[in-house]
Scaffold this motif. Structure first.
Motif, short mmCIF file in Angstrom:
data_model
loop_
_atom_site.label_atom_id
_atom_site.label_comp_id
_atom_site.label_asym_id
_atom_site.label_seq_id
_atom_site.Cartn_x
_atom_site.Cartn_y
_atom_site.Cartn_z
N GLN A 54 0.84 -1.19 0.00
CA GLN A 54 0.00 0.00 0.00
C GLN A 54 0.89 1.25 0.00
O GLN A 54 1.84 1.32 0.76
N VAL A 55 0.55 2.19 -0.84
CA VAL A 55 1.30 3.43 -0.94
C VAL A 55 0.59 4.50 -0.13
O VAL A 55 -0.64 4.65 -0.22
N GLN A 56 1.34 5.25 0.63
CA GLN A 56 0.79 6.39 1.35
C GLN A 56 1.34 7.68 0.76
O GLN A 56 2.54 7.78 0.49
N LEU A 57 0.46 8.63 0.57
CA LEU A 57 0.84 9.94 0.04
C LEU A 57 0.56 10.99 1.11
O LEU A 57 -0.54 11.03 1.68
N VAL A 58 1.54 11.82 1.37
CA VAL A 58 1.40 12.86 2.39
C VAL A 58 1.71 14.21 1.77
O VAL A 58 2.83 14.46 1.31
N GLU A 59 0.69 15.10 1.76
CA GLU A 59 0.86 16.44 1.22
C GLU A 59 1.29 17.41 2.32
O GLU A 59 0.97 17.22 3.49
N SER A 60 1.98 18.45 1.90
CA SER A 60 2.35 19.52 2.80
C SER A 60 2.52 20.80 1.99
O SER A 60 2.57 20.76 0.76
N GLY A 61 2.58 21.93 2.70
CA GLY A 61 2.85 23.19 2.04
C GLY A 61 1.67 24.10 1.86
O GLY A 61 1.82 25.24 1.39
N GLY A 62 0.49 23.63 2.24
CA GLY A 62 -0.68 24.50 2.13
C GLY A 62 -0.63 25.62 3.17
O GLY A 62 0.23 25.64 4.05
N GLY A 63 -1.55 26.56 3.04
CA GLY A 63 -1.61 27.66 3.99
C GLY A 63 -2.46 28.78 3.47
O GLY A 63 -3.23 28.62 2.51
N VAL A 64 -2.30 29.93 4.11
CA VAL A 64 -3.05 31.13 3.74
C VAL A 64 -2.07 32.12 3.10
O VAL A 64 -0.99 32.37 3.64
N VAL A 65 -2.45 32.65 1.95
CA VAL A 65 -1.60 33.57 1.23
C VAL A 65 -2.47 34.65 0.60
O VAL A 65 -3.63 34.41 0.28
N GLN A 66 -1.91 35.82 0.41
CA GLN A 66 -2.65 36.90 -0.25
C GLN A 66 -2.65 36.69 -1.75
O GLN A 66 -1.75 36.06 -2.32
N ALA A 67 -3.65 37.24 -2.39
CA ALA A 67 -3.72 37.17 -3.85
C ALA A 67 -2.43 37.73 -4.45
O ALA A 67 -1.89 38.74 -3.99
N GLY A 68 -1.94 37.01 -5.48
CA GLY A 68 -0.68 37.38 -6.09
C GLY A 68 0.53 36.69 -5.50
O GLY A 68 1.63 36.74 -6.08
N GLY A 69 0.33 36.02 -4.38
CA GLY A 69 1.42 35.33 -3.72
C GLY A 69 1.67 33.94 -4.29
O GLY A 69 1.05 33.53 -5.28
N SER A 70 2.59 33.22 -3.64
CA SER A 70 3.00 31.90 -4.11
C SER A 70 3.01 30.90 -2.97
O SER A 70 3.21 31.27 -1.80
N LEU A 71 2.80 29.66 -3.33
CA LEU A 71 2.96 28.53 -2.41
C LEU A 71 3.54 27.37 -3.20
O LEU A 71 3.31 27.25 -4.41
N LEU A 75 3.41 23.26 -2.95
CA LEU A 75 2.91 22.05 -2.32
C LEU A 75 3.86 20.89 -2.61
O LEU A 75 4.44 20.82 -3.70
N SER A 76 4.00 20.02 -1.63
CA SER A 76 4.80 18.81 -1.79
C SER A 76 3.94 17.60 -1.46
O SER A 76 3.04 17.68 -0.63
N CYS A 77 4.24 16.52 -2.13
CA CYS A 77 3.55 15.25 -1.86
C CYS A 77 4.62 14.16 -1.87
O CYS A 77 5.24 13.90 -2.90
N THR A 78 4.81 13.55 -0.70
CA THR A 78 5.83 12.52 -0.56
C THR A 78 5.16 11.16 -0.43
O THR A 78 4.20 11.00 0.33
#
Length: 126
Positions: free
Chosen positions: A1-18, A20-23
């Motif tokens: 079984q493969v497990q996927l874990v996301e990270s990197g989300g959050g709150v940002v203002q319009a025009g900003g950057s984020l 995301l990672s999935c390991t």
């Protein structure tokens, strides 16, 4: 079984950057096509971006073309989604998914994805 874990989300203002990672767990990540989906409240799930197992083929939804970039590092079992010029309409829970069938090219059909992460919230304020 493969497990996927996301990270990197959050709150940002319009025009900003984020970014995301999935390991993924397991030793066969490099053979999986990967995708990023998102789902906003009251809306259907949408495929945002996809990448082939080699990284040589990518797909983007029209709504994110030119702003988002999908990439992968098979040595780290990780797929990334770089999101720039974010808009309030990008607000959603973002999920990564894996297609274990080692297809040629990208996978754009939701039902062909076998494994899913738990999701990470992205909120873009205006």
């Amino acid at each position: 079984q493969v497990q996927l874990v996301e990270s990197g989300g959050g709150v940002v203002q319009a025009g900003g950057s984020l970014r995301l990672s999935c390991t993924a767990s397991g030793r066969t990540f490099s053979t999986y096509a990967m995708g990023w989906f998102r789902q906003a409240p009251g809306k259907e799930s949408e495929l945002v971006a996809a990448i082939s197992w080699s990284g040589g083929n990518t797909y983007y939804a029209d709504s994110v073309k030119g702003r988002f970039t999908i990439s992968r590092d098979n040595a780290k079992n990780t797929v990334y989604l770089q999101m720039n010029s974010l808009k309030p309409e990008d607000t959603a829970v973002y999920y990564c998914a894996a297609d274990r069938q080692s297809r040629v090219g990208v996978t754009t059909t939701r039902s062909r994805y076998d494994y899913w992460g738990q999701g990470t919230q992205v909120t873009v304020s205006s």
